[in-house]
Design a protein around this motif. Sequence first.
Motif, PDB file in Angstrom:
ATOM      1  N   UNK A  62      47.892  52.744  43.736  1.00  0.00           N
ATOM      2  CA  UNK A  62      47.579  51.376  44.166  1.00  0.00           C
ATOM      3  C   UNK A  62      48.137  51.115  45.565  1.00  0.00           C
ATOM      4  N   UNK A  63      47.368  50.416  46.389  1.00  0.00           N
ATOM      5  CA  UNK A  63      47.822  50.100  47.749  1.00  0.00           C
ATOM      6  C   UNK A  63      48.256  48.643  47.888  1.00  0.00           C
ATOM      7  N   UNK A  64      48.145  47.866  46.807  1.00  0.00           N
ATOM      8  CA  UNK A  64      48.598  46.473  46.803  1.00  0.00           C
ATOM      9  C   UNK A  64      49.126  46.165  45.409  1.00  0.00           C
ATOM     10  N   UNK A  65      49.884  45.096  45.287  1.00  0.00           N
ATOM     11  CA  UNK A  65      50.443  44.763  43.982  1.00  0.00           C
ATOM     12  C   UNK A  65      49.805  43.527  43.360  1.00  0.00           C
ATOM     13  N   UNK A  66      48.693  43.074  43.953  1.00  0.00           N
ATOM     14  CA  UNK A  66      47.973  41.948  43.361  1.00  0.00           C
ATOM     15  C   UNK A  66      46.480  42.106  43.578  1.00  0.00           C
ATOM     16  N   UNK A  67      45.715  41.504  42.672  1.00  0.00           N
ATOM     17  CA  UNK A  67      44.259  41.524  42.742  1.00  0.00           C
ATOM     18  C   UNK A  67      43.787  40.238  43.408  1.00  0.00           C
ATOM     19  N   UNK A  68      42.780  40.337  44.252  1.00  0.00           N
ATOM     20  CA  UNK A  68      42.180  39.157  44.869  1.00  0.00           C
ATOM     21  C   UNK A  68      40.678  39.305  44.747  1.00  0.00           C
ATOM     22  N   UNK A  69      40.073  38.551  43.830  1.00  0.00           N
ATOM     23  CA  UNK A  69      38.645  38.678  43.565  1.00  0.00           C
ATOM     24  C   UNK A  69      37.790  38.208  44.742  1.00  0.00           C
ATOM     25  N   UNK A  89      34.623  29.356  21.049  1.00  0.00           N
ATOM     26  CA  UNK A  89      35.682  29.950  20.219  1.00  0.00           C
ATOM     27  C   UNK A  89      36.495  30.933  21.042  1.00  0.00           C
ATOM     28  N   UNK A  90      35.812  31.793  21.807  1.00  0.00           N
ATOM     29  CA  UNK A  90      36.525  32.742  22.664  1.00  0.00           C
ATOM     30  C   UNK A  90      37.370  32.012  23.703  1.00  0.00           C
ATOM     31  N   UNK A  91      36.833  30.950  24.280  1.00  0.00           N
ATOM     32  CA  UNK A  91      37.579  30.155  25.267  1.00  0.00           C
ATOM     33  C   UNK A  91      38.840  29.580  24.639  1.00  0.00           C
ATOM     34  N   UNK A  92      38.729  29.019  23.453  1.00  0.00           N
ATOM     35  CA  UNK A  92      39.896  28.440  22.782  1.00  0.00           C
ATOM     36  C   UNK A  92      40.947  29.510  22.503  1.00  0.00           C
ATOM     37  N   UNK A  93      40.524  30.676  22.068  1.00  0.00           N
ATOM     38  CA  UNK A  93      41.458  31.765  21.764  1.00  0.00           C
ATOM     39  C   UNK A  93      42.034  32.396  23.035  1.00  0.00           C
ATOM     40  N   UNK A  94      41.243  32.414  24.101  1.00  0.00           N
ATOM     41  CA  UNK A  94      41.634  33.099  25.336  1.00  0.00           C
ATOM     42  C   UNK A  94      42.905  32.531  25.956  1.00  0.00           C
ATOM     43  N   UNK A  95      43.123  31.246  25.790  1.00  0.00           N
ATOM     44  CA  UNK A  95      44.304  30.629  26.395  1.00  0.00           C
ATOM     45  C   UNK A  95      45.602  31.177  25.797  1.00  0.00           C
ATOM     46  N   UNK A  96      45.519  31.764  24.616  1.00  0.00           N
ATOM     47  CA  UNK A  96      46.692  32.381  23.991  1.00  0.00           C
ATOM     48  C   UNK A  96      46.905  33.825  24.460  1.00  0.00           C
ATOM     49  N   UNK A  97      45.987  34.305  25.315  1.00  0.00           N
ATOM     50  CA  UNK A  97      46.023  35.702  25.747  1.00  0.00           C
ATOM     51  C   UNK A  97      45.998  35.845  27.270  1.00  0.00           C
ATOM     52  N   UNK A  98      46.531  34.846  27.969  1.00  0.00           N
ATOM     53  CA  UNK A  98      46.682  34.955  29.417  1.00  0.00           C
ATOM     54  C   UNK A  98      45.471  34.544  30.238  1.00  0.00           C
ATOM     55  N   UNK A  99      44.504  33.867  29.638  1.00  0.00           N
ATOM     56  CA  UNK A  99      43.313  33.424  30.364  1.00  0.00           C
ATOM     57  C   UNK A  99      43.377  31.918  30.606  1.00  0.00           C
ATOM     58  N   UNK A 100      42.773  31.482  31.728  1.00  0.00           N
ATOM     59  CA  UNK A 100      42.729  30.080  32.097  1.00  0.00           C
ATOM     60  C   UNK A 100      41.287  29.746  32.470  1.00  0.00           C
ATOM     61  N   UNK A 124      46.572  37.781  36.396  1.00  0.00           N
ATOM     62  CA  UNK A 124      46.522  38.697  37.543  1.00  0.00           C
ATOM     63  C   UNK A 124      45.332  38.431  38.453  1.00  0.00           C
ATOM     64  N   UNK A 125      44.566  37.370  38.194  1.00  0.00           N
ATOM     65  CA  UNK A 125      43.471  36.993  39.082  1.00  0.00           C
ATOM     66  C   UNK A 125      42.137  37.648  38.780  1.00  0.00           C
ATOM     67  N   UNK A 126      42.013  38.376  37.664  1.00  0.00           N
ATOM     68  CA  UNK A 126      40.726  38.951  37.298  1.00  0.00           C
ATOM     69  C   UNK A 126      39.876  37.878  36.628  1.00  0.00           C
ATOM     70  N   UNK A 127      38.603  37.818  36.986  1.00  0.00           N
ATOM     71  CA  UNK A 127      37.690  36.832  36.425  1.00  0.00           C
ATOM     72  C   UNK A 127      36.701  37.498  35.489  1.00  0.00           C
TER      73      UNK A 127
END
Length: 137
Positions: A62-69, A89-100, A124-127
């Motif tokens: 890796x050449x950087x330590x963060x992702x920028x979409x 349902x996935x959206x509701x569950x996703x918030x418990x797994x690091x998604x916003x 980590x900025x992945x969409x």
Amino acid sequence: MSRPSHGTLHHVELWVPNLHRAHASLGWLLEALGYDVAQSWASGCSWQLGPTYLVIEQSSALTADEHDRCRPGPNHLAFHIKDATTVEKLLADATQHGWHLMFPERHPYGGGRQHYAAYLENDDGFEVELVAINSHE
């Protein structure tokens, strides 16, 4: 495993800054979508659905330590979801797994009135985009 069609994706490999966080968010999502763990090694893991697989790896190159979409390169992954109820349902569950939820003021029609979807970003900025095949309109 189903036989691939000419031109379909073989695999996608994502280099991530933190394997543990990626496994917690992306791994959870892939398994919720029906992907099975295919391989696992010290610096990565892969999940497979049909003939396509997705790899996450914390590479030592890796050449950087963060992702920028918003930089050149892939912006996001979009997945077909069977219907709008499952998207929610996935959206509701996703918030418990690091998604916003992205663009909450436009949810679920951020892509237009004919496009029912949830746009999610992990820590980590992945969409990812979860797109309903059939909406409940």
